[in-house]
Design an enzyme around this catalytic site. Structure first.
Site, PDB file in Angstrom:
ATOM      1  N   LEU A 121       0.844  -1.229  -0.068  1.00 41.15           N
ATOM      2  CA  LEU A 121       0.139   0.039  -0.044  1.00 41.15           C
ATOM      3  C   LEU A 121       0.872   1.278  -0.001  1.00 41.15           C
ATOM      4  CD1 LEU A 121      -2.672  -1.247   2.412  1.00 41.15           C
ATOM      5  CD2 LEU A 121      -2.356  -1.778   0.016  1.00 41.15           C
ATOM      6  N   ARG A 163       2.868  14.851   6.668  1.00 38.10           N
ATOM      7  CA  ARG A 163       3.871  15.174   7.659  1.00 38.10           C
ATOM      8  C   ARG A 163       5.032  15.147   7.363  1.00 38.10           C
ATOM      9  NH1 ARG A 163       2.100  11.371  12.277  1.00 38.10           N
ATOM     10  NH2 ARG A 163       4.134  11.930  13.193  1.00 38.10           N
TER      11      ARG A 163
END
Lengths: 477, 477, 477
Positions: B13, B20
Site C-alpha cells: 500500500l 507530515r
C-alpha cells in the site's frame, strides 16, 4: 623482601587466531585509534609499572613480533594447547626472582593502568595465590562464570560448556586478567590437567588455589565492557569508539574544545594546547602536536605534524611538517611531508607543498606546487606556479628569495634560484637563476631590461619588445 | 495442493500522501541508504519468496510508478477510500489461484524478509484467515491497539479514536503487515463496512475473521521500531541510521573494518572484500565494489565504481570508474565517470581525470586534467598539464604512449598523439603529434632536435636556440 | 496595574570565571552552534518577552561586554561577592516600576523561552515572592538541593556543603533560574547574610520568603539536563550536541531532509527551504539561506551565503556569496566571498572564484581562478585559466563577455576586457583588451587574424605563422 623479589612481570597472551575477525591479519594487530590493539595493552602495562612484558605469540607470530619489536619479549607457543600452556611457555623465560606475575590478553585493549595497579595491590594485600578481574555482563553467554562459595569468595571459574544451570545463571564472568604469586604459579601451573578438548585452561588455577588453601581475590571491573576481548569487527568498532571518546574527554578536561567528540579522531599520543579548537570530521594522527588557540578542521587531517599557536587548518591535509604560528591553511590545501612553514603565511585552496621551507608572511593562495623549494619571507606565489623539481633522474631544489613575486603560471625549472625581490612574468618558464630585484618574462624567461633595447631572443614577442607582459600585473590574491 | 494454489502474492500500500513529511515528493519515494524507501520493501518481499508484488498507488501515482517500474505491478486507487478499499483494488489484478496474500505498507522500509517469511509460516501453520504483525510500543499513541480475548488470541484491532480507556492502555499495536488466506480475503473484503469517516479499514478484517470462526494469528515483531511507518523526516533520519547500521554490521561480520560505522554511508548493494578498511566520513554508493585490503577514506566518496585490491582512496571522489590494484588516490583527487586506471598508479592532489584510460604505474601527482585520453604505462604527467579535449563542437581524444614524460604546464590540444617515450617541455602547447622518443618544446610545441641547427620557427626563443627549455627538467613528483 | 508596573526585566549572571573550562576565554563566550553561549540565553529571554536584559559581568568583563554589545545592558560586579551581590548590582540599574525580575545564568544556554514564560506565569499565578526552576538529577552531587516542607512546598535551597545526609539524598536540585516579585526582591536582597565563605547567596531568598510568609513556587524543568550549567568542555560538547539536534529537528519538521542529523552542523539562524536535502559532514553557518530542493553536501561548508533552488553543492566551500538556481558546484570547488553566480552554471573541481559575478550557464569545470572578475553568460573557462588581478599595489577587474571562450591555461592580466564571443588560445597571456568575436593567441596574446599575413610579432611561432595554436581547440569540459 629484597628489591629483586618485588619485581613484577607481565605476560600477554596473543597466540589466538581470532577466527571471527575473518581476517588475514593477526587479531592483536588490528588497530584502534592508530595503534595495533596489543600496543594499547603494552602501554597500560608499562604505566602500571610492570617489567618488560613477555608476549606469547602463535598464529601470525612473525607479524606480531615485528609489530611489537622493542616493546616486549616474545615467545612462541608452537601448538595451541591452551592458556595455561601459554603461560608455562612464557614463564620459562622469566627469571626466578620475580615476585608477581600479571597475565592479561592481547585482545583486551581497553583496560587501563589503574586496573592493573589495583589488581596487583589487591593480590598483595590478601597475599592471594591469584587475584583476577571479574565483570558483570548483562548477557554472560560464552564467558567463563565466577563461582563463589558460601563465604562469598571465589571458588572456581567454570567455562560455559562445563557449567550447570545455576552457574550459567550468574552474570559475573572471568575477564582473563590475573595477578599471581609467582612462586605459587610456577608450582601450580604444572598441576593443571587437560580438559576434554585437550587444552590446558588457566582458569583451573582458581580451584587449584582453593584446594591449596590459598586465597583467591576477585576484583570486579568498574566498567565491565572495557574488560571484554575483541572477537569480531563489530567489537573492534565499539572499542575504537570507546577509546576515541576516552581520548577526547582527556583533551577536553585539559582545556581543548572538541566541537563534536563523536566525529573527531585523535590518536593516542597526540598533544593539544589549551583553547585549541578541533572541529568535526578531523583526524589528528601519529606524533602530532597542536599548539594553543589553533583551530583544526572541519574536515582536516593532520598526520605527524606540529601546528603553531593560532594557526587555522581548514578542510586541508598536513603530513609530516611543521607549521608556525598565525598561519592560515586551506580550505583544500595539501602540505606534504618535509615542509616547514613560517609564521603568518597564507596557504590557500589547491596549494600543494612538499619538502619545502617557507619563511614568514609568504602567500600561496591558489592552485600551485612548491616541491623541494626554499622560499623566503614575504614571497607571493601566483596561481598556477610550479616547481619542476625532477629531471627524470634526481630531485633539484628551487630557491626563492625574500619578497620575490612569482607571477601566475610561472614554471621554475630546478635547480634554479630566484633572487630576493625578483619578479617573474605571467607564464614565465624560468630555467636560469634570476638576480635579486630583476624581472624576467617569457619562455624561457629572460630579464625584462633587455627588452628595452630591441627584439631579443628571450622575448616571447621578439619583434616588438614594446608590449611585454607587464611584470607587475601578474599576481593574484 | 497444486503448485498454483500455493502461490503467494504481496500487496504494497503506497497511496498515502504523507502530509507530515511536508514534501512535494511522494512519501514512499524518499530515499533511505540510496534507494527510495519502497524499494527496500520490494527487496525484502522478493527475498521472502513472494510473487511479483502489486503496489497500490494514489498520491503521486505517476512518480511512484516510474520509480518502481519493472519491480512491481502498479494499480491506482483513484479515491482514498481506506486500506481495505486499496486491497480490493489490488485484488482485482490478482489471479484466482493465489493461495496467500501478504499485505504491507510502502512506508515501512525496515522490515526484513525473515519477518515476512515467519508471518506466512505462522498463518499457514494455524490455517488462520489472517495473521498480522504486532509490536510493543513504549508510547502507543496514535496506533491501532490489539485487543485480545480471554483466551489470549487477537479479537480485534481497534483504532485509537474508537478505543476505550482499557484498550488505549495496551501497548501492543498493529503494524499494518498482514498475511491472509486469499480465498477468505476475497470474500471478506467485501464485508468491510465504512467507518464514520467513510473509509474502509483493513483492520476490520480481524473481527470479521473472529466472527467467521476463523483463527487470527498475531506475530509480535522482535524489533518493534522496525515495524513502524515513516511519517516525518525525523523518522526518516532514524530509519536511515538504523539501515546504515544494519548494512555496516553485515560488512563487519564479513571481515571488513569500518572504523566508525556511525559516520560511514554504504548503500545497500555495495560489495566489499575481506580486510578492506573503510575510514570515516565516507560514502560508498550505487553498484560499487571494493576489493580486499583496499582502504577508502577518510572523507572519500565512491559512486558506482570498482576499486582494486590494496588501493587507497584518501579524501577523494571517484565516480563511475574502475581503479586497479595498488593504486594510490588522493588526497583531493577526482576521478570522473568513464575512467579505467591501471595498477600501481599514483593519482595525487587536485588531479582530475574523465573518460580516460590509464595504464600501469602512471603518475599524475599534481593539479592537472586528463579528459578523453588514452594514457600508457609509466607515464609521468606534470603539474598543470591539461588535455584541451573540446574544440567547441566535439570532444577529441588525446593519446599518450608508454613512458612518455609530460612536462609541467603542457597543453595537449586534442586530437593529438604523444608517442611512447616522448617528452614535452615546460609550458609546451602540443598541437601536432609527437613521434615516439622525441622531445617537443614551445608554443606551439616543436621537436627540440631542430634547435641544434640554429634558430627555428618552433623554438620559443628563436634567435638563440642556445637556451632551450631543458626538456628533461620539467617534471615534478 | 499600570503598564509600567507589568514590566519584566531579566538579569543574567555572567561574572564567573569557569575555572574548569581551563580557558583564557570567559566561560559565557564559548560558542555553541556558532554563537557565544550567552547569546542563546539572551535570545531565549527576548523570545520570552522580557525587557532588555541586564548582564552582570566580572571575569573577562570587557570581552563579554564587547560580545553582547547592543543585546544587553552590562554592569560589572567588581568583586566576586556571590550571586545575591550580583543581583544587587544589577538591580541598581533597573527602574523602580518594574514588576517582575527574572534571574538566570549566562552559562545555561539550553533553556528555551517556553520555560521562562512558564516560570513567570507560575510566579504571577501564585503571587509568589519567588518562583524557581528545579530539576531532577540522577546524580545531584555538587548542586544545591531543594528542601520541601511537610506541605510539599519549597522551604529552602541548601548548598551541598551545608546539607545534612537527608538533604543530600534528594535528587531535586536548584537550577539557578528564578522569577521574583520585584518589589519584594528589592527589599529582601538586602537581608541576605554572608555565608561562611563571605559570599552572598541568592538561594537564601527562598528561606527569607518563607519566613516572610510569602509563597515560593517551584517549577520542575521537563528536561533537567537543559537546565544545567556548562562547567567544562565535556559539558560544552554535550550542549553543542543537544542544540545541534534541536536545530536539526526543527528543520526536519519543516520538510527538510537531513540525512544524518548527528553529523550535520547548522547554526541557529540558518534558513532552509522545503525538500532541500542536507547530506552528512556539512556545516551551514551564519546568515545562510538554502532554497527549496537544493542539495548541500556531503562534506560541504556554506558560510553566510544564499543558495538557490535545486542547486547542488558537493564537497565544496562557499563563503559570503550568492549562488542562483540549478547550479552545480563541486566537488572540491571554493567560492570565496563576494561572488554572485548565475543560474545553471557549472563550477567544477578545484575551481576558485573570489569577488566575481558570473552570468547564466557559464562553465568553470576545472582548476582555475577567477578573482575580481565580471563574467557574462555562457562563458567557458578553460582548465588552468587565471585572472592576474593584483599588480602588487591594487586589485584590478577582469571583464569577460557573454559566450567568450577562455582557452586552457589563459592568463588574464587585469585590468583587461575580453569581449563577447571572443576566444583565447591555449596558454595565451592576455594583457590587452580583446574585441568581441576576436581570437587571440600567444605570449602576450595578439589577434590571430594578423597571422594570416605572415610572421607577426604577436605570433608565438613568428617564423612560420602556418601553425598557430588552433584557437578553437583549447577548451575542455
Amino acid at each position: 623482601m629484597s628489591p629483586e623479589v618485588t619485581a613484577r612481570v607481565a605476560i600477554v597472551l596473543a597466540a589466538g587466531q581470532g577466527t571471527r575477525m575473518r581476517s588475514r591479519v593477526p587479531k592483536v594487530l588490528h588497530p584502534i585509534c592508530g595503534r595495533p590493539m596489543i600496543q594499547h595493552v603494552l602501554q597500560a602495562l608499562s604505566e602500571a609499572g610492570t617489567e618488560r612484558p613477555v608476549v606469547v605469540t602463535g598464529h601470525g607470530a612473525a607479524e606480531v613480533e615485528a609489530a611489537i619489536s622493542g616493546l616486549a619479549t616474545c615467545v612462541r607457543q608452537e601448538a595451541q594447547r591452551g592458556t595455561a600452556d601459554a603461560v608455562s611457555v612464557a614463564l620459562s623465560t622469566v627469571q626466578n626472582d620475580v615476585a608477581e606475575v600479571l597475565v592479561t590478553m592481547g585482545d583486551v585493549p581497553l583496560l587501563e593502568a589503574e586496573l592493573f595497579t589495583s589488581l596487583l595491590a589487591a593480590r598483595a594485600s590478601d597475599d592471594a595465590a591469584v587475584a583476577f578481574v571479574s565483570a558483570r555482563m548483562p548477557d554472560p553467554t560464552g564467558y567463563g562464570r565466577v563461582v563463589r562459595g558460601p563465604d562469598g569468595r571465589a571458588a572456581a571459574i567454570v567455562e560455559e560448556r562445563d557449567a550447570d544451570d545455576a552457574t550459567r545463571a550468574t552474570n559475573e564472568v572471568n575477564t582473563a586478567t590475573y595477578a599471581f604469586d609467582a612462586r605459587w604459579l610456577r608450582d601450580a601451573i604444572g598441576r593443571v590437567e587437560a580438559s576434554g578438548s585437550g587444552e590446558l585452561y588457566l582458569t583451573d588455577l582458581v580451584s587449584i588455589a582453593v584446594s591449596d588453601g590459598r586465597t583467591v581475590t576477585v576484583l570486579e571491573a568498574p566498567n565491565g565492557e572495557d574488560a571484554m576481548g575483541i572477537n569480531d569487527r563489530v567489537a573492534l568498532a565499539a572499542a575504537e569508539e570507546r577509546m576515541r571518546s576516552r581520548i577526547a574527554e582527556r583533551h577536553m578536561r585539559n582545556g581543548v574544545t572538541i566541537v563534536d567528540p563523536a566525529t573527531t579522531r585523535i590518536d593516542a599520543g597526540v598533544e593539544i594546547g589549551q583553547d585549541a579548537r578541533i572541529e568535526p570530521w578531523t583526524t589528528l594522527q601519529g606524533a602530532t602536536v597542536i599548539a594553543e588557540d589553533a583551530v583544526i578542521g572541519p574536515n582536516s587531517h593532520v598526520r605527524g605534524s606540529v601546528i603553531g599557536p593560532r594557526t587555522t587548518v581548514w578542510a586541508s591535509v598536513i603530513e609530516g611538517s611543521r607549521v608556525a604560528e598565525d598561519v592560515q591553511v586551506g580550505p583544500f590545501a595539501h602540505i606534504r611531508p618535509g615542509c616547514d612553514v613560517g609564521p603568518r603565511c597564507r596557504i590557500g585552496n589547491f596549494a600543494e607543498m612538499k619538502n619545502t621551507r617557507v619563511g614568514a608572511e609568504t602567500q600561496q593562495h591558489h592552485f600551485s606546487y612548491l616541491g623541494d623549494a626554499d622560499v623566503g619571507d614575504g614571497v607571493n606565489v601566483g596561481a598556477g606556479s610550479v616547481t619542476a623539481n625532477f629531471d627524470g633522474v634526481a630531485k633539484h631544489r628551487t630557491v626563492i628569495g625574500d619578497r620575490a613575486s612569482i607571477g601566475v603560471d610561472t614554471m621554475m625549472v630546478a635547480p634554479v634560484t630566484i633572487g630576493a625581490g625578483a619578479t617573474t612574468g605571467a607564464g614565465a618558464v624560468v630555467t636560469r637563476d634570476v638576480a635579486p630585484g630583476k624581472k624576467v618574462v617569457g619562455v624561457p624567461a629572460r630579464p625584462i631590461e633587455l627588452r628595452r633595447r630591441g627584439p631579443k631572443p628571450a622575448d616571447p614577442s621578439p619583434s616588438t619588445g614594446s608590449e611585454p607582459v607587464p611584470s607587475g600585473a601578474d599576481r593574484n590574491t
